[in-house]
Design an enzyme around this catalytic site. Structure first.
Site, PDB file in Angstrom:
ATOM      1  N   HIS A  13      -9.889  -8.199  30.901  1.00  0.00           N
ATOM      2  CA  HIS A  13     -10.488  -7.363  29.853  1.00  0.00           C
ATOM      3  C   HIS A  13     -10.883  -6.020  30.456  1.00  0.00           C
ATOM      4  CE1 HIS A  13     -14.224  -8.426  31.807  1.00  0.00           C
ATOM      5  NE2 HIS A  13     -14.013  -9.695  31.574  1.00  0.00           N
TER       6      HIS A  13
HETATM    7  P1  TYD Z   1     -16.677 -12.973  30.871  1.00  0.00           P
HETATM    8  O1  TYD Z   1     -17.230 -11.614  31.097  1.00  0.00           O
HETATM    9  O2  TYD Z   1     -15.602 -13.117  29.847  1.00  0.00           O
HETATM   10  O3  TYD Z   1     -16.165 -13.587  32.257  1.00  0.00           O
HETATM   11  P2  TYD Z   1     -14.857 -13.219  33.088  1.00  0.00           P
HETATM   12  O4  TYD Z   1     -14.548 -11.798  32.825  1.00  0.00           O
HETATM   13  O5  TYD Z   1     -15.223 -13.467  34.504  1.00  0.00           O
HETATM   14  O6  TYD Z   1     -13.769 -14.135  32.679  1.00  0.00           O
HETATM   15  O7  TYD Z   1     -17.881 -13.951  30.539  1.00  0.00           O
HETATM   16  C1  TYD Z   1     -17.735 -15.352  30.440  1.00  0.00           C
HETATM   17  C2  TYD Z   1     -18.863 -15.892  29.582  1.00  0.00           C
HETATM   18  O8  TYD Z   1     -20.122 -15.616  30.183  1.00  0.00           O
HETATM   19  C3  TYD Z   1     -18.911 -15.305  28.181  1.00  0.00           C
HETATM   20  O9  TYD Z   1     -19.253 -16.352  27.297  1.00  0.00           O
HETATM   21  C4  TYD Z   1     -20.054 -14.342  28.203  1.00  0.00           C
HETATM   22  C5  TYD Z   1     -20.952 -14.879  29.291  1.00  0.00           C
HETATM   23  N1  TYD Z   1     -21.622 -13.786  30.041  1.00  0.00           N
HETATM   24  C6  TYD Z   1     -22.958 -13.525  29.804  1.00  0.00           C
HETATM   25  O10 TYD Z   1     -23.626 -14.177  28.976  1.00  0.00           O
HETATM   26  N2  TYD Z   1     -23.570 -12.511  30.504  1.00  0.00           N
HETATM   27  C7  TYD Z   1     -22.881 -11.782  31.423  1.00  0.00           C
HETATM   28  O11 TYD Z   1     -23.461 -10.864  32.049  1.00  0.00           O
HETATM   29  C8  TYD Z   1     -21.498 -12.062  31.648  1.00  0.00           C
HETATM   30  C9  TYD Z   1     -20.691 -11.259  32.629  1.00  0.00           C
HETATM   31  C10 TYD Z   1     -20.906 -13.078  30.940  1.00  0.00           C
END
Ligand code: TYD
Length: 141
Positions: free
Chosen positions: A52
């Site tokens: 993303h």
């Molecule tokens: P995401 O940013 O999509 O993780 P990655 O990019 O590593 O795959 O986040 C995964 C999950 O964690 C999503 O449900 C949102 C949650 N999250 C939070 O609640 N706070 C945060 O600061 C982050 C980065 C993720």
């Protein structure tokens, strides 16, 4: 922003026979104020994280333990940064697509972010991201 705006930054390393120590201070060792820290660990072999872009969030990524790759795309060009030292990190400005992959066993990724978590800051679809960057490039001509 382009892939060339990503920078590997060296952090201070205080070498000591008792164990080494490294430091990150906001607006000093990294170019933003830290609003949030999170870490990624226990990644099963072969899995990827990220996939993303953020509209406004800037990040600084450190491999506190082990190694992994951060693949950055600006829609036109792609670059892979390999992180495997706890005294170096990758600065990722906003507006870039990023994927983290090739995590080694027991790797630990620390991510410092310039914003609080906001799901609306995410661009989750690569085609929409590419379109946004194309529009940005044609606006700047
Ligand atoms: P995401 O940013 O999509 O993780 P990655 O990019 O590593 O795959 O986040 C995964 C999950 O964690 C999503 O449900 C949102 C949650 N999250 C939070 O609640 N706070 C945060 O600061 C982050 C980065 C993720």
């Amino acid at each position: 922003m382009t892939v060339n705006d990503c920078l590997i930054l060296d952090l201070p390393k205080i070498a000591d026979g008792r164990g080494n120590l490294s430091i990150i201070e906001e607006n000093k060792h990294i170019p933003f104020k830290i609003e949030r820290a999170y870490w990624i660990y226990d990644v099963p072999g072969g899995d990827e994280r990220g996939g993303h872009a953020y509209c406004t969030t800037q990040e600084f990524i450190v491999a506190l333990s082990g190694s992994f790759d951060v693949v950055i795309s600006d829609g036109a060009e792609e670059r892979t940064f390999s992180l495997n030292r706890s005294y170096k990190g990758l600065y990722v400005p906003s507006g870039l697509w990023r994927v983290m992959k090739n995590f080694s066993t027991n790797s630990l990724a620390l991510i410092l972010a310039s914003t609080e978590y906001d799901e609306h800051d995410y661009i989750m679809d690569f085609e929409s991201f590419k379109k946004w960057k194309e529009d940005e490039r044609s606006d700047s001509l």
